[in-house]
Design a protein around this motif. Structure first.
Motif, mmCIF file in Angstrom:
data_model
loop_
_atom_site.group_PDB
_atom_site.id
_atom_site.type_symbol
_atom_site.label_atom_id
_atom_site.label_comp_id
_atom_site.label_asym_id
_atom_site.label_seq_id
_atom_site.Cartn_x
_atom_site.Cartn_y
_atom_site.Cartn_z
ATOM 1 N N MET A 1 59.969 15.380 -34.179
ATOM 2 C CA MET A 1 60.977 16.356 -34.589
ATOM 3 C C MET A 1 60.439 17.749 -34.341
ATOM 4 N N GLN A 2 61.204 18.559 -33.632
ATOM 5 C CA GLN A 2 60.713 19.876 -33.242
ATOM 6 C C GLN A 2 60.932 20.900 -34.343
ATOM 7 N N ASN A 3 60.021 21.859 -34.405
ATOM 8 C CA ASN A 3 59.991 22.830 -35.479
ATOM 9 C C ASN A 3 60.550 24.164 -34.994
ATOM 10 N N ILE A 4 61.558 24.684 -35.693
ATOM 11 C CA ILE A 4 62.177 25.960 -35.364
ATOM 12 C C ILE A 4 61.870 26.953 -36.475
ATOM 13 N N ALA A 29 61.736 26.291 -40.501
ATOM 14 C CA ALA A 29 61.033 27.179 -41.420
ATOM 15 C C ALA A 29 61.726 28.532 -41.369
ATOM 16 N N ARG A 30 61.697 29.279 -42.492
ATOM 17 C CA ARG A 30 62.400 30.556 -42.557
ATOM 18 C C ARG A 30 61.451 31.678 -42.962
ATOM 19 N N ALA A 31 61.773 32.876 -42.458
ATOM 20 C CA ALA A 31 61.047 34.087 -42.856
ATOM 21 C C ALA A 31 62.045 35.235 -42.857
ATOM 22 N N ALA A 32 61.832 36.204 -43.770
ATOM 23 C CA ALA A 32 62.776 37.306 -43.917
ATOM 24 C C ALA A 32 62.276 38.595 -43.288
ATOM 25 N N ASP A 33 61.031 38.622 -42.814
ATOM 26 C CA ASP A 33 60.513 39.836 -42.186
ATOM 27 C C ASP A 33 59.392 39.474 -41.219
ATOM 28 N N GLU A 39 53.017 34.866 -40.634
ATOM 29 C CA GLU A 39 52.345 33.943 -41.556
ATOM 30 C C GLU A 39 52.857 32.520 -41.381
ATOM 31 N N ALA A 40 54.199 32.366 -41.277
ATOM 32 C CA ALA A 40 54.773 31.032 -41.102
ATOM 33 C C ALA A 40 54.340 30.404 -39.789
ATOM 34 N N ALA A 41 54.256 31.218 -38.734
ATOM 35 C CA ALA A 41 53.808 30.702 -37.442
ATOM 36 C C ALA A 41 52.348 30.292 -37.497
ATOM 37 N N GLY A 42 51.548 30.999 -38.294
ATOM 38 C CA GLY A 42 50.144 30.632 -38.439
ATOM 39 C C GLY A 42 49.962 29.319 -39.178
ATOM 40 N N GLU A 43 50.844 29.030 -40.121
ATOM 41 C CA GLU A 43 50.754 27.777 -40.873
ATOM 42 C C GLU A 43 51.196 26.585 -40.029
ATOM 43 N N CYS A 64 57.874 39.610 -31.682
ATOM 44 C CA CYS A 64 57.828 38.832 -30.438
ATOM 45 C C CYS A 64 56.520 39.098 -29.699
ATOM 46 N N ARG A 65 56.126 40.354 -29.600
ATOM 47 C CA ARG A 65 54.879 40.701 -28.905
ATOM 48 C C ARG A 65 53.679 40.036 -29.577
ATOM 49 N N ARG A 66 53.645 40.082 -30.890
ATOM 50 C CA ARG A 66 52.484 39.518 -31.613
ATOM 51 C C ARG A 66 52.448 37.997 -31.511
ATOM 52 N N LEU A 67 53.610 37.369 -31.574
ATOM 53 C CA LEU A 67 53.642 35.914 -31.414
ATOM 54 C C LEU A 67 53.180 35.521 -30.019
ATOM 55 N N ARG A 68 53.684 36.232 -29.010
ATOM 56 C CA ARG A 68 53.303 35.920 -27.635
ATOM 57 C C ARG A 68 51.825 36.207 -27.401
ATOM 58 N N GLY A 69 51.257 37.130 -28.187
ATOM 59 C CA GLY A 69 49.831 37.386 -28.079
ATOM 60 C C GLY A 69 48.998 36.218 -28.573
ATOM 61 N N ARG A 70 49.567 35.406 -29.439
ATOM 62 C CA ARG A 70 48.856 34.232 -29.973
ATOM 63 C C ARG A 70 49.003 33.011 -29.064
ATOM 64 N N GLY A 71 50.119 32.933 -28.377
ATOM 65 C CA GLY A 71 50.337 31.772 -27.517
ATOM 66 C C GLY A 71 51.766 31.743 -27.028
#
Length: 266
Positions: A1-4, A29-33, A39-43, A64-71
């Motif tokens: 099951m894929q995680n969004i 998973a949800r985040a408001a900011d 943090e949610a992406a790190g978990e 988006c930039r920071r997420l793409r910097g991680r992978g």
């Protein structure tokens, strides 16, 4: 099951999107900011992010930039307005798609499925595809690696697919509608998506993106990938030929009978 991962500061929008995605079979998973999203992406690293452009504090572009910097991660951007500048800004940041508010949750689910399906197709692609090369650009489909004159170039998932498709059809003019169908897998959507990705791709592979020599615009049709035309060799001047021992035929010197009017000997 894929995680969004759904990132939106409007709880109503986040709740509706989450409900539709969960009914479609995804874990959400949800985040408001922005900080909450990181943090949610790190978990748990998401398979795809639905990201609102207008977030408090850290906006969606920075997230988006920071997420793409991680992978690598596919991103669908939510924009509050139908303003083309917003859409283009999201795409230029590296978003794989965008949806304008107010939007149909069913359409969003279709966009999510399309982006994920394209990602799976890229991962399942035949590794036996030949390495392609043209004018210093080398594309290795198996390794999903692109180099320019031996130096690796970082491309997003969609940029890589677009370049590979254009190079596999080298010399052919391909319409934007066809590119959207065959690269994005969409039968609908804004064709400016293709335009923006071509511009981003030119910025990475062309020596002078303002004067592209590899990805050519075919007006009224679309785009064509082809090798740049080789400059014609300069022809030596008459003085250069004379200095090399070659006769200057315009002066009538050198070989008897050449460069003269036959009537002059009559």
């Amino acid at each position: 099951m894929q995680n969004i991962l759904v990132v939106d500061d409007d709880p109503t929008v986040a709740e509706v999107v989450t409900g539709y995605l969960e009914r479609a079979g995804y874990t959400v998973a949800r985040a408001a900011d922005g900080p909450g999203a990181l943090e949610a992406a790190g978990e748990r690293w998401p398979d795809l992010v639905v990201l609102d452009l207008m977030l408090p504090g850290m906006d969606g572009l920075e997230v988006c930039r920071r997420l793409r910097g991680r992978g690598p991660v596919p991103v669908i951007m939510l924009t509050a307005r139908g303003d083309e500048d917003d859409r283009i800004l999201g795409l230029e940041t590296g978003a794989d798609d965008y949806v304008t508010k107010p939007f149909s949750p069913r359409e969003l689910v279709l966009r999510v499925e399309s982006v994920l399906r394209r990602g799976r197709a890229a991962g399942d692609a035949d590794p036996g595809g030949p390495v392609l090369g043209c004018a210093g650009i080398t594309v290795d489909p198996a390794a999903r690696r692109v180099t320019k004159n031996g130096v690796e170039i970082g491309l997003t998932l969609r940029e890589f697919d677009l370049l590979l498709h254009l190079m596999r059809h080298r010399g052919l003019a391909i319409g934007r509608e066809r590119l959207m169908q065959e690269v994005w897998g969409w039968d609908f959507g804004d064709l400016s998506t293709v335009t923006v990705h071509v511009r981003r791709l030119r910025g990475k592979i062309e020596d002078d993106p303002a004067r592209p020599r590899l990805i050519h615009t075919v007006w009224g049709v679309g785009y064509r990938f082809d090798a740049p035309a080789e400059p014609e060799p300069e022809r030596p001047s008459a003085s250069a030929r004379a200095s090399d021992g070659q006769p200057d035929r315009r002066s009538g010197g050198g070989v008897p009978g050449e460069g003269t009017d036959p009537a002059e000997g009559a």
